[in-house]
Motif scaffolding. Sequence first.
Motif, short mmCIF file in Angstrom:
data_model
loop_
_atom_site.label_atom_id
_atom_site.label_comp_id
_atom_site.label_asym_id
_atom_site.label_seq_id
_atom_site.Cartn_x
_atom_site.Cartn_y
_atom_site.Cartn_z
N TRP A 164 -2.56 19.52 36.91
CA TRP A 164 -1.89 20.60 36.31
C TRP A 164 -1.61 20.27 34.94
O TRP A 164 -1.95 21.35 34.09
CB TRP A 164 -0.15 20.12 36.83
CG TRP A 164 0.62 21.11 36.10
CD1 TRP A 164 1.46 20.81 35.05
CD2 TRP A 164 1.12 22.62 36.50
NE1 TRP A 164 2.25 21.76 34.62
CE2 TRP A 164 2.16 22.95 35.52
CE3 TRP A 164 0.57 23.31 37.37
CZ2 TRP A 164 2.71 24.17 35.84
CZ3 TRP A 164 1.22 24.55 37.54
CH2 TRP A 164 2.24 24.89 36.58
N ARG A 165 -1.91 19.01 34.39
CA ARG A 165 -2.08 18.84 32.86
C ARG A 165 -3.41 19.32 32.39
O ARG A 165 -3.33 19.72 31.14
CB ARG A 165 -1.67 17.45 32.84
CG ARG A 165 -1.55 17.09 31.14
CD ARG A 165 -1.21 15.56 30.84
NE ARG A 165 -2.32 14.56 31.37
CZ ARG A 165 -2.37 13.94 32.14
NH1 ARG A 165 -1.23 13.91 33.00
NH2 ARG A 165 -3.35 13.09 32.52
N GLY A 167 -5.49 21.66 33.39
CA GLY A 167 -6.09 23.06 33.51
C GLY A 167 -5.32 24.01 34.29
O GLY A 167 -5.36 25.32 34.11
N HIS A 168 -4.79 23.61 35.45
CA HIS A 168 -4.22 24.28 36.49
C HIS A 168 -2.80 25.05 35.95
O HIS A 168 -2.59 26.14 36.36
CB HIS A 168 -3.92 23.41 37.78
CG HIS A 168 -3.16 24.29 38.68
ND1 HIS A 168 -3.41 25.48 39.29
CD2 HIS A 168 -2.17 24.29 39.38
CE1 HIS A 168 -3.15 26.07 40.10
NE2 HIS A 168 -1.92 25.44 40.37
N LYS A 169 -2.30 24.43 34.99
CA LYS A 169 -0.98 25.01 34.59
C LYS A 169 -1.36 26.32 33.80
O LYS A 169 -0.51 27.45 34.10
CB LYS A 169 -0.55 23.80 33.21
CG LYS A 169 0.71 24.53 32.61
CD LYS A 169 1.44 23.73 31.67
CE LYS A 169 2.65 24.10 31.15
NZ LYS A 169 3.14 23.25 30.11
N GLN A 170 -2.39 26.45 33.36
CA GLN A 170 -2.96 27.78 32.46
C GLN A 170 -3.39 28.89 33.79
O GLN A 170 -3.48 30.05 33.55
CB GLN A 170 -3.90 27.51 31.53
CG GLN A 170 -3.49 26.86 30.32
CD GLN A 170 -3.10 25.34 30.48
OE1 GLN A 170 -3.76 24.70 31.43
NE2 GLN A 170 -2.19 24.88 29.98
N ALA A 171 -4.12 28.00 34.68
CA ALA A 171 -4.81 29.05 35.51
C ALA A 171 -4.05 29.55 36.89
O ALA A 171 -4.36 30.31 37.36
CB ALA A 171 -6.10 28.34 36.36
N CYS A 172 -2.67 28.80 36.90
CA CYS A 172 -2.06 29.22 38.20
C CYS A 172 -1.70 30.48 38.16
O CYS A 172 -1.47 31.19 39.31
CB CYS A 172 -0.79 28.14 38.00
SG CYS A 172 0.45 28.35 39.57
N ARG A 174 -3.41 33.07 37.31
CA ARG A 174 -4.43 33.84 37.72
C ARG A 174 -5.31 33.42 38.71
O ARG A 174 -6.19 32.68 38.84
CB ARG A 174 -5.46 33.84 36.40
CG ARG A 174 -4.77 34.15 35.14
CD ARG A 174 -5.67 33.90 33.80
NE ARG A 174 -6.80 34.90 33.83
CZ ARG A 174 -7.83 34.90 33.18
NH1 ARG A 174 -8.08 33.93 32.22
NH2 ARG A 174 -8.78 35.74 33.18
N HIS A 177 -9.00 33.28 39.71
CA HIS A 177 -9.99 32.50 38.79
C HIS A 177 -9.90 31.05 39.34
O HIS A 177 -10.57 30.03 38.95
CB HIS A 177 -9.69 32.52 37.37
CG HIS A 177 -9.95 33.69 36.72
ND1 HIS A 177 -10.99 33.82 36.02
CD2 HIS A 177 -9.45 35.00 36.48
CE1 HIS A 177 -11.15 35.11 35.54
NE2 HIS A 177 -10.05 35.72 35.78
#
Length: 291
Positions: A164-165, A167-172, A174, A177
């Motif tokens: 989550w810290r 990359g996934h926080k931003q990609a979640c 979308r 992607h």
Amino acid sequence: MGTSGKCLGHGLGFAELARAWRLRSGQFPTKVGGRPAWLGASGLPGPGALACAQCGRPLSFLLQVYASLPCHANAFHRGVFLFCYREPPCCASLRVFRNQLPRKNDFYSYEPPSENPLPETESVCLQLKSGAHLCRVCGCLGPKTCSRCHKVYDCSKEHQTLDWRLGHKQACARPDHLDHIIPDHNFLFPEFEIVIETEDEILPEVVEKEDYSEIIGSMGEALEEELDSMAKPESREEKIFQKFKTQIALEPEQILRYGRGIAPIWISGENIPQEKDIPDCPCGAKRIFEF
């Protein structure tokens, strides 16, 4: 190492860079680092089996050896997987698992794998053919799913937080992607293929007569001093360590010594396990040394 059903025999392993497709499950790789290339899709170790016995945090995949046993029908495809905990103070935590299949199975062709891979084999696949999902951080079974997008899986709370810290926080938000954005979590070891080469058997009597300058090469005066010390009376501990150093010096870039059933070359005389110290297999058979 990509030949289906290949038996290793006795040899040395050297780390070499390789295309990503050569390190996927379908090529039956022997490799170090990266995510484990599981053979089967069931019976894999869960998060509990892959946790450090001391601190409870997830172990890191270190290496796997593809060591087929064609004479055993249920072990035609056979991989041995080694995990470790890489952070102090628990660096001694090690765990080994075996993953195997018969030649005729639901996941791979009966024939050896193709040397002309499909384009998708270059990308990271985090779902087994059985449908089970793998952790985005470590590549082991991932029973935990993101409560927001329900499309990302992790093996533990630690890896869920890390993902989550990083990359996934931003990609979640979308989800289209998610399959293509897998950040570097700085958890995996660097990935290399382990190429196995046959070791030339050099008897000690032969080595003593050879020119040691070729063996020690650029290892410098330190090794020369060690060789000089061999002429002096030695303790059992010194003899064991010197035997190890002399053998390794013949091929100093080796990272693995494979030999199912042979005797290991001990680095120290301390804590060498006796037969009574090595537990039997759950089937009752005696365990043997492999690599």
